[in-house]
Motif scaffolding. Structure first.
Motif, PDB file in Angstrom:
ATOM      1  N   GLU A 107      13.904  31.870 174.000  1.00 26.06           N
ATOM      2  CA  GLU A 107      14.221  30.886 172.785  1.00 26.06           C
ATOM      3  C   GLU A 107      12.642  30.134 172.493  1.00 26.06           C
ATOM      4  OE1 GLU A 107      17.381  29.419 173.065  1.00 26.06           O
ATOM      5  OE2 GLU A 107      18.522  31.541 173.210  1.00 26.06           O
ATOM      6  N   THR A 109      11.009  27.624 169.962  1.00 23.83           N
ATOM      7  CA  THR A 109      10.843  26.858 168.691  1.00 23.83           C
ATOM      8  C   THR A 109      10.034  25.860 168.446  1.00 23.83           C
ATOM      9  OG1 THR A 109      13.412  27.009 168.835  1.00 23.83           O
ATOM     10  CG2 THR A 109      12.167  25.043 167.334  1.00 23.83           C
TER      11      THR A 109
ATOM     12  N   LEU B  88       4.516  27.252 183.271  1.00 25.46           N
ATOM     13  CA  LEU B  88       3.722  28.201 182.467  1.00 25.46           C
ATOM     14  C   LEU B  88       2.703  27.474 181.347  1.00 25.46           C
ATOM     15  CD1 LEU B  88       6.484  30.151 180.629  1.00 25.46           C
ATOM     16  CD2 LEU B  88       5.734  30.687 182.911  1.00 25.46           C
ATOM     17  N   PRO B  89       1.356  28.067 181.637  1.00 24.95           N
ATOM     18  CA  PRO B  89       0.216  28.186 181.058  1.00 24.95           C
ATOM     19  C   PRO B  89       0.616  27.581 179.627  1.00 24.95           C
ATOM     20  CG  PRO B  89       0.292  29.718 181.480  1.00 24.95           C
ATOM     21  CD  PRO B  89       0.959  29.648 182.187  1.00 24.95           C
ATOM     22  N   LEU B  91       1.108  26.716 175.740  1.00 22.27           N
ATOM     23  CA  LEU B  91       1.359  27.803 174.766  1.00 22.27           C
ATOM     24  C   LEU B  91       0.295  27.302 173.543  1.00 22.27           C
ATOM     25  CD1 LEU B  91       4.179  29.510 174.794  1.00 22.27           C
ATOM     26  CD2 LEU B  91       1.588  30.431 175.371  1.00 22.27           C
ATOM     27  N   LEU B  95      -0.455  28.793 170.030  1.00 21.29           N
ATOM     28  CA  LEU B  95       0.574  28.126 168.488  1.00 21.29           C
ATOM     29  C   LEU B  95       0.290  27.723 167.932  1.00 21.29           C
ATOM     30  CD1 LEU B  95       3.631  27.213 170.977  1.00 21.29           C
ATOM     31  CD2 LEU B  95       3.332  29.408 169.834  1.00 21.29           C
ATOM     32  N   HIS B  98      -1.974  30.455 165.816  1.00 20.96           N
ATOM     33  CA  HIS B  98      -1.130  31.557 165.016  1.00 20.96           C
ATOM     34  C   HIS B  98      -0.433  31.080 163.538  1.00 20.96           C
ATOM     35  CE1 HIS B  98      -1.007  35.370 166.819  1.00 20.96           C
ATOM     36  NE2 HIS B  98      -0.959  34.882 167.854  1.00 20.96           N
ATOM     37  N   ILE B  99      -0.161  29.974 163.675  1.00 23.50           N
ATOM     38  CA  ILE B  99       0.500  28.809 162.944  1.00 23.50           C
ATOM     39  C   ILE B  99      -0.392  28.174 161.735  1.00 23.50           C
ATOM     40  CG2 ILE B  99       2.192  26.944 162.185  1.00 23.50           C
ATOM     41  CD1 ILE B  99       3.212  27.642 165.526  1.00 23.50           C
ATOM     42  N   GLU B 102      -1.876  22.275 163.557  1.00 22.15           N
ATOM     43  CA  GLU B 102      -1.154  21.272 164.181  1.00 22.15           C
ATOM     44  C   GLU B 102       0.666  21.286 164.566  1.00 22.15           C
ATOM     45  OE1 GLU B 102      -1.821  16.732 165.955  1.00 22.15           O
ATOM     46  OE2 GLU B 102      -2.591  17.713 163.676  1.00 22.15           O
ATOM     47  N   ILE B 103       0.472  21.664 166.015  1.00 23.42           N
ATOM     48  CA  ILE B 103       2.295  21.332 166.478  1.00 23.42           C
ATOM     49  C   ILE B 103       2.404  20.025 167.262  1.00 23.42           C
ATOM     50  CG2 ILE B 103       2.276  23.536 166.680  1.00 23.42           C
ATOM     51  CD1 ILE B 103       2.639  23.621 169.650  1.00 23.42           C
ATOM     52  N   GLU B 104       3.185  19.210 167.729  1.00 24.83           N
ATOM     53  CA  GLU B 104       3.804  18.271 167.975  1.00 24.83           C
ATOM     54  C   GLU B 104       4.792  18.452 169.317  1.00 24.83           C
ATOM     55  OE1 GLU B 104       4.709  15.132 166.258  1.00 24.83           O
ATOM     56  OE2 GLU B 104       3.119  15.989 164.673  1.00 24.83           O
ATOM     57  N   ASP B 105       5.231  19.950 169.327  1.00 23.42           N
ATOM     58  CA  ASP B 105       5.582  20.215 170.883  1.00 23.42           C
ATOM     59  C   ASP B 105       6.972  21.504 170.783  1.00 23.42           C
ATOM     60  OD1 ASP B 105       6.156  19.843 173.326  1.00 23.42           O
ATOM     61  OD2 ASP B 105       8.108  18.200 172.740  1.00 23.42           O
ATOM     62  N   TYR B 106       6.980  21.895 172.046  1.00 23.21           N
ATOM     63  CA  TYR B 106       7.705  23.044 171.606  1.00 23.21           C
ATOM     64  C   TYR B 106       8.197  23.889 172.746  1.00 23.21           C
ATOM     65  CZ  TYR B 106       4.521  25.551 175.091  1.00 23.21           C
ATOM     66  OH  TYR B 106       3.884  25.806 176.310  1.00 23.21           O
ATOM     67  N   GLU B 107       9.784  24.063 172.547  1.00 21.46           N
ATOM     68  CA  GLU B 107      10.701  24.734 173.770  1.00 21.46           C
ATOM     69  C   GLU B 107      10.684  25.978 174.020  1.00 21.46           C
ATOM     70  OE1 GLU B 107      13.835  22.562 171.451  1.00 21.46           O
ATOM     71  OE2 GLU B 107      13.337  20.388 171.722  1.00 21.46           O
ATOM     72  N   LEU B 108      10.294  26.394 174.947  1.00 23.83           N
ATOM     73  CA  LEU B 108      10.675  27.714 175.387  1.00 23.83           C
ATOM     74  C   LEU B 108      11.762  28.036 176.760  1.00 23.83           C
ATOM     75  CD1 LEU B 108       9.111  30.521 175.728  1.00 23.83           C
ATOM     76  CD2 LEU B 108       7.882  29.233 176.891  1.00 23.83           C
TER      77      LEU B 108
END
Lengths: 124, 124
Positions: A107, A109, B88-89, B91, B95, B98-99, B102-108
């Motif tokens: 997952e 997000t 992990l390296p 992303l 990301l 692709h998006i 600017e992204i804040e953060d992500y959860e994988l």
DNA sequence: TTCACTGCAAAACGTTTGCAAACAG
DNA sequence: CTGTTTGCAAACGTTTTGCAGTGAA
């Protein structure tokens, strides 16, 4: 296949958003006032287990149900809470390589601020 | 900085696992029997907002609190529920590309079956 | 002395359960 | 007719709240 299940399926199909059980309950009540929350959950859980829908656990938000079962990722706006689907290249191979084991699923997000909120940074 | 907060911090520091509020409460009670659940949550929430710890929302499991705040990912065993940290390296760049924002953060969170469960597939 | 934090109990929240009655196949 | 599903209400586990009293600074 009961009327209740048909109704729930049609609500999910018609929606372009990710609905919580509560939202589905509200919408279902409009068309069938006698419907119970337990029925909503019964059906959502059954469909989730059957792989017809996908239950999403995101942050402090109540669980959402996604009609798209194909693997995909989610974009969450930290300002307004809106959830969008995104299709990113699959990470499965990369992840298996790094982890050195077979993975079932993953997952992803991504938190960001959506274009609307970026333009007009209201709320919170 | 109260004794209660010190205690909670020391419990988190000493643990090598991801603890739930309830587990922290149990461990704290051993050293300070008068401590209240509300105090646990008060402190965990305050520290989470201050960025000193990280609250994890995973599946049907109760929220866990992670003493590692540096970005990292999680490996969840679908059989025994054990959560492991993995590095992990990043992303982020991929990301954002692709998006297109600017992204804040992500959860994988990666679902798999851990080596122990793979060897002896007990439980559930 | 002051104000933030504690402990307690109760409430809120989302979800699940047990059960008798209703219904689909 | 039989087994599944419903609606209801109550229970559940987790988290939050209100508030009076306590303790840190």
């Amino acid at each position: 296949m009961t009327k209740q299940r048909e109704l729930i399926i049609s609500i999910l199909k018609q929606s372009d958003r990710h609905l919580t059980a509560d939202e589905i309950f509200f919408l279902a009540k409009l068309k069938m006032p006698s419907i119970a929350m337990a029925t909503i959950y019964n059906n959502l859980n059954a469909m989730n287990e059957a792989g017809l829908i996908k239950r999403l656990h995101i942050d402090g938000v109540a669980d959402c149900f996604d009609k798209i079962v194909e693997p995909h990722d989610h974009l969450l706006c930290d300002k307004c809470g809106k959830i969008s689907d995104i299709q990113l290249p699959s990470l499965s191979d990369t992840l298996e390589e790094h982890i050195g084991a077979e993975i079932e699923d993953y997952e992803l997000t991504v938190h960001y601020v959506c274009p609307e909120c970026r333009r007009a940074p209201r709320r919170r």
